[in-house]
Write a protein that holds these residues in place. Structure first.
Motif, PDB file in Angstrom:
ATOM      1  N   LEU A  50       0.875  -0.932  -0.011  1.00  0.00           N
ATOM      2  CA  LEU A  50       0.152  -0.730  -0.231  1.00  0.00           C
ATOM      3  C   LEU A  50       1.013   1.129  -0.129  1.00  0.00           C
ATOM      4  O   LEU A  50       0.374   2.275  -0.787  1.00  0.00           O
ATOM      5  N   SER A  51       2.066   1.552   1.066  1.00  0.00           N
ATOM      6  CA  SER A  51       2.464   2.726   0.831  1.00  0.00           C
ATOM      7  C   SER A  51       4.060   2.394  -0.535  1.00  0.00           C
ATOM      8  O   SER A  51       3.781   4.005  -1.062  1.00  0.00           O
ATOM      9  N   LYS A  52       4.547   1.552  -1.278  1.00  0.00           N
ATOM     10  CA  LYS A  52       5.500   2.296  -1.885  1.00  0.00           C
ATOM     11  C   LYS A  52       5.038   0.940  -2.966  1.00  0.00           C
ATOM     12  O   LYS A  52       5.679   1.392  -4.145  1.00  0.00           O
ATOM     13  N   GLY A  53       4.015   0.236  -3.383  1.00  0.00           N
ATOM     14  CA  GLY A  53       3.693  -0.657  -4.110  1.00  0.00           C
ATOM     15  C   GLY A  53       4.384  -1.059  -4.859  1.00  0.00           C
ATOM     16  O   GLY A  53       4.610  -1.838  -6.271  1.00  0.00           O
ATOM     17  N   ARG A  54       4.816  -2.122  -4.257  1.00  0.00           N
ATOM     18  CA  ARG A  54       6.070  -3.451  -4.284  1.00  0.00           C
ATOM     19  C   ARG A  54       6.888  -4.080  -2.756  1.00  0.00           C
ATOM     20  O   ARG A  54       6.250  -3.283  -1.914  1.00  0.00           O
TER      21      ARG A  54
END
Lengths: 284, 404
Positions: A50-54
């Motif tokens: 959710l935060s980094k897309g990774r």
């Protein structure tokens, strides 16, 4: 063919689901202390996604936790009821998979593609000009995954097609698999337990918080309550224009207009007024 | 209904009512939607389905429509509304229509009239009227031998791509003459029937060579030690790679002068033995021709080898398309299947005529044309007795009215 370490890398595979099933856990086991690392890893997967897309691949030898945490992440996400977060999570997990897949041997890529994803994928050893191809992928499997990729090299006219197969290099095959993985995770329906264990509730709330933090609150758009002429399709506007110019409109045109106006919820009296003034009809 | 339509419908009715008449529905017939465009008010009867050929023929005999269509898609409930039909896949269908081809003969037999200002012109209608900018036209087209020959050539190129590149088994391919200005190719393949609209758009782009970058098909140059070398695809390679090379060969065979090259390059290509295209490597063997020249030639080759299909028909997964074995209301000709091995010999002006005998009509205006072995016209405001098939063609094309 696949080791447990492979399943830890690719927990979305059919073999990984099978492994989880064989462990024979029930939903209540989540409450046991030995499950805490799984819950922690499940939450960290979600937080990173959710935060980094990774999602990163930790250097761990606790393969069981890696494998188990993936379905638990899915479960938590489903319990939040937030559809939009699902896609972000799926893309993040798929990206992680791509980074690993591109380093795999062609044999393993083929095994994953044909096993879990039912691709028709043949090994080839082909060089055309400077390009080296490792695989021939069936056209429908190629198209399903390549249409969402925007670089010109994925466009079908820029590929080499040979009797229903598209030649791909190893890295390209991994990239197409990434698309397939994302699709599989999005469409994966987490079976929601009848009564979610209490212990999960804080994790669900925490995830909800992450979702609104990173994805914001969803905006809703209200449809207009009254008909807006500018928003009508050109054919309908054309009929109205013709009427405005007092031109004769064929019966089908009038019928279509009336049906359309009723359908978009125009006031009946309003429509009748339109009829009487423009079409010179009586109300009977 | 106007007298012309009445006459046409009577003739259609007589044709369909013949006791020996048979109509064969498409594969998975019960899962298809059928549509009939009626002569009366051009009303469309849709969402019909039939289990047997006899039922289908029965409906055609009842309605005597101007056009008979079936869905390329298969549905769980073909009679339900579009939302509730339950799409189960669609044949991959290609339509090659002379309307979309730029044939040189068009100005001699097609014309248009602007619906806005009444401006008229010859050939295909422009996108917008040059005098009033309106985009609606009345068009009069003619089916001419040259246009249909061109459509056939486009069909042959399409078949090559569909078989060699898409891997469709020829036994799963059916070719139809539409009874008007073109050919339809139906692909019945389980593998391809599930493709969605976006995926079919890629198929369309491939056939048209749209978005093709020559570099991505291997045409490129490398530099080493101050020497620039052009490299590119070879004859016989799969897909567009090989097709580009054969396309260049064809272009050179047709005449170097037409290629709009500089005079030195034209001379160099003339002196060059194009048979070198069969050997390798050849990309550096023409004096003065560098990457730019070859790129331009390759793009022309793509134009030449691509097939000018209608983009909308192939992409639409809910399309209704003409049923073979039925009459085309635009011409009175029969939509017929053409065996692929004899596509080259197929003569639409002989093999799709059905009406026998003669009819008297008053012809407003018609170019000269041929039906079977008979050459007719041109006609200008005259009453004539013609072979029935020719009279029907003129009536259907609204070039004539029934005469008593």
């Amino acid at each position: 063919m696949l080791t447990r370490a492979d399943l830890a890398k690719y927990p979305f595979l059919a073999e990984a689901s099978e492994y989880v099933r064989e462990l024979g856990f029930s939903i209540d086991d989540i409450a046991s202390p030995e499950f805490t690392p799984v819950l922690d890893r499940a939450t960290s997967r979600l937080e990173e996604a959710l935060s980094k897309g990774r999602v990163s691949s930790p250097a761990t030898d606790d393969e069981r936790t890696e494998i188990l945490s993936f379905p638990v992440s899915n479960l938590i996400l489903s319990l939040t009821g937030e559809e939009r977060a699902k896609r972000r999570f799926a893309l993040a997990e798929a990206k992680r998979a791509y980074e690993l897949l591109r380093q795999e041997t062609p044999e393993k890529l083929q095994h994953i593609a044909t096993g879990t994803f039912h691709w028709t994928l043949r090994r080839v050893d082909l060089q055309l000009g400077q390009r080296v191809y490792d695989f021939a992928l069936a056209l429908p499997d190629y198209l399903r995954n390549a249409t969402s990729l925007r670089e010109p090299k994925w466009k079908l006219p820029n590929r080499v097609l040979d009797h229903g197969f598209v030649y791909t290099a190893r890295d390209e095959t991994a990239r197409l698999l990434e698309e397939e993985v994302a699709g599989r995770i999005v469409n994966r329906s987490a079976r929601l337990p009848g009564r979610p264990p209490k212990l999960l509730q804080p994790r669900v709330e925490q995830t909800r918080g992450l979702i609104s933090k990173w994805l914001g609150t969803p905006q809703t758009f209200e449809l207009p309550k009254v008909p807006v002429p500018e928003a009508m399709p050109p054919c309908v506007r054309h009929v109205i224009e013709q009427l405005d110019e007092a031109k004769n409109v064929p019966h089908m045109g009038r019928f279509a207009l009336a049906a359309f106006l009723l359908n978009i919820g125009a006031d009946q009296e309003e429509i009748v007024r339109l009829f009487t003034t423009k079409w010179n009809t009586s109300e009977d | 209904m106007d007298p012309t339509s009445q006459t046409i419908q009577q003739q259609f009715q007589r044709y369909y009512l013949e006791p020996a008449r048979r109509i064969t529905g498409p594969q998975s017939m019960a899962n298809r939607e059928f549509g009939f465009l009626l002569f009366k008010e051009k009303f469309m009867v849709r969402h019909r389905s039939f289990r047997t050929n006899e039922q289908l023929l029965g409906a055609i005999r009842d309605l005597v429509p101007a056009h008979v269509y079936f869905s390329t898609a298969r549905y769980k409930e073909p009679t339900a509304t579009m939302e509730e039909k339950g799409w189960e896949g669609a044949d991959l269908v290609f339509d090659i229509d002379a309307d979309h081809l730029d044939t040189e003969c068009k100005p001699t037999h097609d014309n248009w009239k602007c619906k806005g200002c009444g401006n008229v012109g010859r050939g295909s209608a422009p996108k917008i009227c040059p005098s009033c900018k309106n985009d609606r036209f009345e068009e009069q087209t003619w089916l001419c031998e040259k246009c249909l020959r061109q459509a056939k050539e486009e069909t042959e190129k399409l078949l090559d791509i569909v078989i060699s590149d898409f891997g469709v088994d020829p036994s799963n391919l059916r070719i139809f003459f539409s009874g008007h200005r073109g050919y339809h190719v139906h692909v019945n393949s389980k593998d391809l029937s599930g493709l969605d609209e976006e995926e079919r758009k890629e198929i369309v782009d491939y056939v048209l060579g749209l978005g093709l970058e020559t570099k991505l098909q291997g045409l490129n140059q490398t530099s080493s030690g101050g020497v620039t070398t052009v490299e590119g695809p070879m004859m016989g390679e799969p897909g567009w790679r090989g097709r580009i090379v054969t396309g260049i060969y064809d272009l050179l065979s047709e005449g170097v002068e037409n290629l709009q090259l500089g005079s030195a390059q034209t001379q160099a290509f003339k002196e060059w033995n194009r048979e070198a295209l069969f050997t390798k490597p050849f990309w550096n063997s023409v004096r003065g021709a560098g990457l730019g020249t070859w790129q331009a030639l390759a793009l022309k080759a793509v134009q030449k080898k691509s097939s000018r299909i209608d983009t909308v028909v192939t992409t639409d997964i809910h399309r209704l398309i003409r049923l073979p074995g039925t009459l085309n209301g635009h011409t009175g000709l029969l939509a017929v299947e053409v065996q692929s091995e004899r596509l080259d010999d197929f003569d639409p002006f002989t093999e799709s005529t059905v009406f026998a005998g003669s009819m008297k009509v008053h012809v407003k205006e018609a170019p000269s044309f041929r039906l079977g072995t008979v050459h007719l016209g041109p006609f200008h405001d005259e009453s004539v007795t013609l072979p029935a098939a020719a009279a029907m063609l003129l009536l259907c094309k609204r070039r004539a009215e029934p005469a008593t």
